[in-house]
Design an enzyme around this catalytic site. Sequence first.
Site, PDB file in Angstrom:
ATOM      1  N   ASP A 280      53.045  21.728   1.535  1.00 53.59           N
ATOM      2  CA  ASP A 280      51.929  21.914   2.446  1.00 53.59           C
ATOM      3  C   ASP A 280      50.479  22.049   2.031  1.00 53.59           C
ATOM      4  O   ASP A 280      49.687  22.240   2.892  1.00 53.59           O
ATOM      5  CB  ASP A 280      52.052  23.239   3.150  1.00 53.59           C
ATOM      6  CG  ASP A 280      53.383  23.256   4.342  1.00 53.59           C
ATOM      7  OD1 ASP A 280      54.103  22.115   4.384  1.00 53.59           O
ATOM      8  OD2 ASP A 280      53.259  24.234   5.118  1.00 53.59           O
ATOM      9  N   PHE A 281      50.461  22.210   0.560  1.00 52.99           N
ATOM     10  CA  PHE A 281      49.131  22.361   0.041  1.00 52.99           C
ATOM     11  C   PHE A 281      48.606  21.150  -0.617  1.00 52.99           C
ATOM     12  O   PHE A 281      47.793  21.169  -1.482  1.00 52.99           O
ATOM     13  CB  PHE A 281      49.055  23.800  -1.036  1.00 52.99           C
ATOM     14  CG  PHE A 281      49.613  24.791   0.110  1.00 52.99           C
ATOM     15  CD1 PHE A 281      48.817  25.310   1.076  1.00 52.99           C
ATOM     16  CD2 PHE A 281      51.083  25.365  -0.229  1.00 52.99           C
ATOM     17  CE1 PHE A 281      49.335  26.439   2.004  1.00 52.99           C
ATOM     18  CE2 PHE A 281      51.590  26.282   0.580  1.00 52.99           C
ATOM     19  CZ  PHE A 281      50.758  26.740   1.715  1.00 52.99           C
TER      20      PHE A 281
END
Lengths: 410, 418
Positions: free
Chosen positions: A180-181
């Site tokens: 997600d990053f």
Amino acid sequence: MTVEKPASLLPLSGLKVADFSWVGVGPITAKNLADHGALVVHVESIARPDLLRIAGPFKDNIPGINRSGFFADYNSSKLGLSLDLKTQAGHDVARRLIRWSDVTLESFTPKTMRKWGLDYLSICQEQPQLVMLSTNMQGQTGPHAAQPGYGNVLACLAGYHQLTGWPDRDPAGPYGAYTDFIAPRFATAAVLAALEYRRRTGLGQYIDLSQYETAIHFIAAALLDYDTNGRVANRAGNLDVSAAPHGAYPADGEDRWVAIAIESDDEWRNLIRALGNPEWAAERRFATFLGRRRHARELGKRISEWTCARSPREAMRVLQAEGVPAGAIQTCEELHDDPQLAFRHHFWRLEHPEIGIHAYDGPAFRLSRTPGVLSRAAPQIGQHNQEVLSNILGYSDDEIADLVIAGALN
Amino acid sequence: MTETLIGGLSVLEVGSDRNVVAGKILSDLGAGVIRVARRGGDSARRRAPFYARTSLAPGESLFWHAYGTGRRSLTLNPETSAGRAILRRLLRDVDVFVRCDSAESAHATGLDAEALFRLNPRLISVSITPFGSSGPLSSFAGPDLVIQAMGGLMQISGDEDRAPTRITVPQAYLHAGAEAVCGILMALAERNRSGLGQVVDVSAQECAVWTLMNAQQFWDLNRINLPRGGAVRPQRTAHGFVRLRSIYPCRDGHVCLYVRLGPMSSESMYGLVNWMEEVELAPAWLLAIRWEELNMLEITQRELDPLEAAFSAFFQRLTKAELGEGAVARRILLMPVNTVEDIYRDRQLQSRDYWQSIDSPTIGKPLRYPGPFARFSAAPVSAYSAAPEEGDANRSIPQGRIGLSTSELKMLRASNAL
């Protein structure tokens, strides 16, 4: 009531974004745009709110839909609109919001937007200038397109768990939803690139961003290592193939550590000097990289004798002053008083109606003339319904009342 | 010629392992990227892993091959005045300049921000450094391990009873490079309005902080430093901590099962339990669980332990691939713990024609690259071209772009500027 406009001088001032995405990747992407001046409307359903609103941490440890710091962090500078997309009236509002927008983001599983008639193909005929980005786990097409999931499991699929932890133990993986990053950096770049294309051609486009496919880019060298050498990369604790010593060494205090990474013979000499030229450091087996790597365990014990008498930060300062790459292994508590992060004003303390004043992550880059600004705390659910419907989308008060009665704003 | 996404934006980068991915992404988007470095001075060409046949020879770094695609290489000696003159000449008309040196070194070489803007007011000047270009720690060395440490992810990654661990494949400057592209495109959007460039100052540490998910919020809101965990991770409940397993051994490796009791994962848990029942591995007590009614905050270790044992017994009978495919069919939040080998074999990636094969002259066989990071309907990501050999553009750039004559080029070579 007026819509508060972000400061006029930001890079994306005037850009209009409809954010139908949820959880991590889409909201962070939209936050990147919002923190640099775009007007972003974040759409959520009250019946099925953003999952981060029900995941913690919560203010005072008391769960509540508007109390999650996890949700707040990724939704700064946005307006909040609540919409039930299962109702026809909800669709109509969504369609109007998309028509208003330059950029629409969504992260439903594939087919969902199609079911509602809100997919790119249904819209692009009458709105060819729209940039629409769909992001999900594994892309809009293919046999696994519909598999639900979160970054926590996707990080396994993308190789990160196999590559994190100790080789004699089960894979540990990095904390959290690591992919997600990665994806928001690519998604933000993709949207901005599509806008640059639109500036020159007048045309929008559709972007299908598979979070799996972006995440794999950060292990590309290990992939080529397999492709050319047949080598299957594995987790190696903190060992490095071309640096030694290279690891986490115990520091003074409970579960406190300092990282040291020696990438050259010069740095090794600097380390010896910083440790006060101990006798063991002159042993021949430590003189070369290969020797240091081979005797990493023994070396680790020696270095630990020095590090364990110092706090992580003190060890870092002494070592760095001697030209040794070293870093305190910081806790989150320490990040909040890290002098460098403070100097760069990484955390923005904004006042949220229910959470109070709390910390938001700001951008990881600074623009010198037009730096990003976190213009407001995250929205409470549906906080800006009136502003968005009336001032942005032009609904009359009567029409808004009808929407309420039809349940479109739930 | 078809229009690319960012339409021939011209980028000049000073060769370093810390900016190589930024140039790759910009090239993917359609930029023309020139990489300058002293001969033998590009640290990206010396990064592990290496192609085994040639081990340490520059140009055979697989890190370089992976991220050096889509650009031209100019070897330039900035110690000579002619070398500096060429660099300044190039800086006068490029759009973007990406460097990784410290502010002090930028000043010493006469390429500090002010000098650059006098040279080219439209220049987007990008600095990628460990901690940012100024501030109390800005002079600290920051290789990958130090950044993973200082960014907070290490402390909470790894087994509880051992030291914190980093991700074994270096990550810090991949995040920083990709983040730099976001900053560059923001600055470009601003320049379209103002006509002026600006500095984009990227901190690898801040990029690392951006990988912490909700961990910093746990400190900020609840004054909790999350404990470290791995395959089994301590989870907070109303009564303290329980240990929850998410990584399970299976027949040929590991799989990851996402368990968050309650409505968030109930569909997935019913899918799993029904699958177990099909092979008669679901005890009656497991079938009786109402997953949507469970609450992670109320669960006890005594309730979790039998769950872990039951799931383990099931997973150990099947392979990662069987479990992965079964999870897709049953909408279970389970995925295999893939190795790089598994990723190349992945059916989903193959069905999307993900892999891009390009010939590498220096390695002598095609390499299979991760494909486009996104699928654009109007202007696809550019086809990759192999990472260039050093100085492959030493003739074409000075002659074509700067307009030097053949004899001037010879003089430059003779004076060691190229």
